[in-house]
Design a protein around this motif. Structure first.
Motif, PDB file in Angstrom:
ATOM      1  N   THR A  79       0.816  -1.214   0.000  1.00 13.11           N
ATOM      2  CA  THR A  79       0.000   0.000   0.000  1.00 13.11           C
ATOM      3  C   THR A  79       0.847   1.260   0.000  1.00 13.11           C
ATOM      4  OG1 THR A  79      -1.766  -1.167   1.178  1.00 13.11           O
ATOM      5  CG2 THR A  79      -1.815   1.238   1.212  1.00 13.11           C
ATOM      6  N   THR A 126      -4.773   5.081   7.074  1.00 12.01           N
ATOM      7  CA  THR A 126      -5.195   3.780   6.580  1.00 12.01           C
ATOM      8  C   THR A 126      -5.399   2.833   7.758  1.00 12.01           C
ATOM      9  OG1 THR A 126      -2.895   3.070   6.217  1.00 12.01           O
ATOM     10  CG2 THR A 126      -4.052   4.042   4.351  1.00 12.01           C
ATOM     11  N   ASN A 137      -7.909  -0.883   9.067  1.00  8.61           N
ATOM     12  CA  ASN A 137      -8.375  -2.180   8.582  1.00  8.61           C
ATOM     13  C   ASN A 137      -9.528  -2.656   9.440  1.00  8.61           C
ATOM     14  OD1 ASN A 137      -7.101  -3.224  10.931  1.00  8.61           O
ATOM     15  ND2 ASN A 137      -5.169  -3.328   9.803  1.00  8.61           N
ATOM     16  N   ILE A 181      -9.613  -0.813   5.385  1.00  8.82           N
ATOM     17  CA  ILE A 181      -9.327  -1.774   4.318  1.00  8.82           C
ATOM     18  C   ILE A 181      -9.770  -3.141   4.820  1.00  8.82           C
ATOM     19  CG2 ILE A 181      -7.543  -2.759   2.825  1.00  8.82           C
ATOM     20  CD1 ILE A 181      -5.890  -0.156   3.513  1.00  8.82           C
ATOM     21  N   ILE A 208      -6.325   0.678  -3.578  1.00  9.16           N
ATOM     22  CA  ILE A 208      -6.341   1.370  -2.279  1.00  9.16           C
ATOM     23  C   ILE A 208      -5.783   2.775  -2.447  1.00  9.16           C
ATOM     24  CG2 ILE A 208      -5.424   1.387   0.070  1.00  9.16           C
ATOM     25  CD1 ILE A 208      -5.211  -1.688  -0.138  1.00  9.16           C
TER      26      ILE A 208
END
Length: 233
Positions: free
Chosen positions: A19, A133, A135, A178, A205
């Motif tokens: 990423t 970012t 998850n 994500i 992404i």
């Protein structure tokens, strides 16, 4: 003849082969100079040789003094992407408590220090974006994520606090969940029988990160989730 305007600066933490590198490429393609922060100096040097307008800065983001030194080298970023992550697998019985503390330093404290350092200039300029970012662990705690999920949940809440504070001041803070297995070599080895569409592509992404950083002010998003179309959720 007028002097050409200098490209805006983006700063990306946690620049690894997945990423992080994809985000760097997307912002470079989008007209930015990109400062890349990570601990692996050799990896950063290789990316800097490959991607134009990038600056390799080996840095441990948990060290506030190192962050100060990194920012002194590049100036004030218009966009910051906090992609650095500390993770581990194990139940609360198995994990070393020190691992949880270390992950908290990367996922939460580094975000706090980063925000304190970069957002005053954004606020003064009346614009800027801080994208984090995350998850699935930011939303739920599974049994074997005891040293990881608590830190990602705390990271999401910290990002929300930042968004509520900075949004009215012209600075966009967004959290990207994500909910997927990212397509990198080690995940391919872990899921050798999985089809291509089981994975989420780092470039996709990165495209969403770039989109979040450039949303119009009338339609800012804080919490966004991305996942492959086959993903169960």
């Amino acid at each position: 003849m007028a002097k050409p305007a200098e490209k805006p600066l983006a700063l990306v933490t946690g620049v690894g082969p997945g990423t992080g590198a994809a985000v760097v490429r997307r912002f470079a393609e989008g007209g930015y100079r990109v400062a890349m922060l990570a601990r692996d100096a050799d990896r950063l040097a290789a990316l800097a040789a490959e991607i134009p307008d990038t600056i390799a800065i080996p840095c441990d983001v948990t060290d506030p003094a190192a962050l100060d030194a990194a920012l002194a080298k590049v100036g004030d970023p218009e966009v910051v992407v906090h992609n650095a992550v500390g993770g581990a697998f194990g139940s609360f019985r198995d994990v070393d408590p020190a691992v949880l503390e270390k992950n908290f330093q990367v996922n939460v404290m580094a975000l706090l220090h980063l925000a304190r350092k970069v957002t005053p200039a954004m606020e003064a300029a009346g614009k800027g974006a801080l994208i984090v970012t995350g998850n699935t662990s930011a939303l739920r705690g599974k049994a074997h994520f005891a040293a990881f999920a608590p830190t990602k949940a705390a990271q999401r809440i910290l990002a929300e606090s930042l968004a509520r504070d900075l949004g009215p001041r012209g600075v966009h803070v967004a959290y990207l969940v994500i909910d997927a297995v990212i397509d990198v070599p080690w995940t391919r080895q872990r899921f050798p029988e999985a089809p291509d569409d089981f994975f989420i592509a780092p470039a996709d992404i990165a495209g969403e990160v770039f989109h979040l950083a450039h949303q119009p002010r009338s339609a800012w998003t804080f919490l966004t989730e991305v996942r492959p179309f086959r993903e169960t959720w």
